[in-house]
Design an enzyme around this catalytic site. Structure first.
Site, PDB file in Angstrom:
ATOM      1  N   ARG A   1      50.523  74.958  43.572  1.00  0.00           N
ATOM      2  CA  ARG A   1      50.676  76.017  42.748  1.00  0.00           C
ATOM      3  C   ARG A   1      51.518  77.053  43.497  1.00  0.00           C
ATOM      4  O   ARG A   1      52.102  78.030  42.735  1.00  0.00           O
ATOM      5  CB  ARG A   1      49.410  76.606  42.214  1.00  0.00           C
ATOM      6  CG  ARG A   1      48.503  77.341  43.115  1.00  0.00           C
ATOM      7  CD  ARG A   1      47.100  77.515  42.901  1.00  0.00           C
ATOM      8  NE  ARG A   1      47.268  78.327  41.684  1.00  0.00           N
ATOM      9  CZ  ARG A   1      47.313  79.639  41.684  1.00  0.00           C
ATOM     10  NH1 ARG A   1      47.428  80.223  42.990  1.00  0.00           N
ATOM     11  NH2 ARG A   1      47.389  80.456  40.605  1.00  0.00           N
TER      12      ARG A   1
ATOM     13  N   ASP B   1      46.323  86.896  43.135  1.00  0.00           N
ATOM     14  CA  ASP B   1      44.997  85.831  43.235  1.00  0.00           C
ATOM     15  C   ASP B   1      44.159  86.557  44.133  1.00  0.00           C
ATOM     16  O   ASP B   1      44.305  86.957  44.953  1.00  0.00           O
ATOM     17  CB  ASP B   1      45.635  84.536  43.630  1.00  0.00           C
ATOM     18  CG  ASP B   1      46.310  83.687  42.548  1.00  0.00           C
ATOM     19  OD1 ASP B   1      46.356  84.295  41.478  1.00  0.00           O
ATOM     20  OD2 ASP B   1      47.020  82.741  42.824  1.00  0.00           O
TER      21      ASP B   1
ATOM     22  N   PRO C   1      33.924  67.628  57.100  1.00  0.00           N
ATOM     23  CA  PRO C   1      33.011  68.696  57.420  1.00  0.00           C
ATOM     24  C   PRO C   1      33.036  69.486  58.584  1.00  0.00           C
ATOM     25  O   PRO C   1      32.805  70.761  58.691  1.00  0.00           O
ATOM     26  CB  PRO C   1      31.558  68.057  57.105  1.00  0.00           C
ATOM     27  CG  PRO C   1      31.947  66.805  56.449  1.00  0.00           C
ATOM     28  CD  PRO C   1      33.011  66.257  56.953  1.00  0.00           C
TER      29      PRO C   1
ATOM     30  N   GLU D   1      30.470  56.678  57.351  1.00  0.00           N
ATOM     31  CA  GLU D   1      29.754  57.582  58.234  1.00  0.00           C
ATOM     32  C   GLU D   1      30.918  58.682  59.084  1.00  0.00           C
ATOM     33  O   GLU D   1      30.482  59.744  59.145  1.00  0.00           O
ATOM     34  CB  GLU D   1      29.105  56.928  59.291  1.00  0.00           C
ATOM     35  CG  GLU D   1      28.268  57.798  60.203  1.00  0.00           C
ATOM     36  CD  GLU D   1      27.118  58.451  59.431  1.00  0.00           C
ATOM     37  OE1 GLU D   1      26.788  59.734  60.127  1.00  0.00           O
ATOM     38  OE2 GLU D   1      26.752  58.288  58.273  1.00  0.00           O
TER      39      GLU D   1
END
Length: 246
Positions: free
Chosen positions: A155, A170, A90, A117
């Site tokens: 991709r 895209d 994160p 953690e």
């Protein structure tokens, strides 16, 4: 051929993802090679423990440095080029299409998927080259994030999508959100495809698509305009779109 190594405690999570659709075809066509490794196998203790309590106290467990250090060293030695080692967490850099395009140019990627953690800080400081976050939220582990990044990178590899131009329009590739798409029938229960798309006039079609990309970006993600340089014509069309919304 790109080589992708995944370090995880849950290798079975990847079998379904890598064994389906575009990711499977990419491997079959030798555009990419996947190697999923359980880094518990590198633990140097008889119980194969990979985590321990944090120094200083606190809730949760922390991944020990030894298994990750040794696993990455082994994969580096087996590789043909110096890999990028990507930590999913994160606290990492917010993932973008630009980052996907950067990674797609490389030959070897190693993804480190953690649980518990967090990671011993020495892993960040001495092993990892990139820290990536797929959004401002917390998952139970890095596996799902790694799947997202791998899909978005693979991709983009040559030949994977069939047409080299498939990804050029895209969303985010041009800096804008992608324009709407339509297919047959031209009239579905009274809902009609825009006339321009069946006109055969490719210049007008390109203009329509650009305008609709601008419109969709303005309505849904106006923040993207802070990071792209519009042409004079695009600026004119954008002003027309803004006036239409008043």
């Amino acid at each position: 051929m790109m080589k992708i190594d995944i370090l995880t405690l849950f290798p079975d999570m990847f079998s379904g993802v890598f064994g389906q659709s575009i990711l499977k075809k990419a491997a079959e066509n030798q555009a990419v090679e996947y190697n999923v490794v359980n880094f518990r196998d590198y633990a140097d203790n008889k119980h194969q423990t990979v985590d321990d309590y944090p120094y200083g106290g606190g809730a949760g467990m922390v991944l020990k440095p030894q298994p990750i250090f040794d696993a990455v060293a082994d994969l580096r030695e087996k590789g043909q080029t110096s890999p990028r080692v990507i930590l999913l967490c994160p606290q990492g850099e917010r993932y973008t299409q630009k980052k996907a395009e950067e990674l797609a140019k490389l030959d070897h990627l190693i993804f480190v998927c953690g649980h518990y953690e967090g990671y011993d800080e020495r892993i960040r400081e001495h092993v990892v080259t990139d820290e990536i976050s797929i959004g401002d939220f917390v998952l139970t582990g890095g596996e799902l994030g790694a799947m997202v990044v791998v899909d978005s990178v693979v991709r983009l590899l040559p030949g994977v999508l069939g047409s080299e131009e498939s990804h050029l329009r895209d969303s985010f590739s041009t800096g804008l959100l992608e324009h709407p798409h339509y297919t047959r029938p031209a009239d579905f229960r009274g809902m009609k495809v825009p006339d321009v798309l069946i006109s055969g006039n490719h210049k007008l079609i390109d203009e329509w698509r650009t305008k609709e990309s601008l419109r969709r970006t303005f309505l849904r993600r106006p923040d993207l305009f802070d990071h792209i340089q519009l042409t004079d014509m695009q600026k004119k069309w954008l002003e027309e779109i803004k006036n239409d919304q008043k």
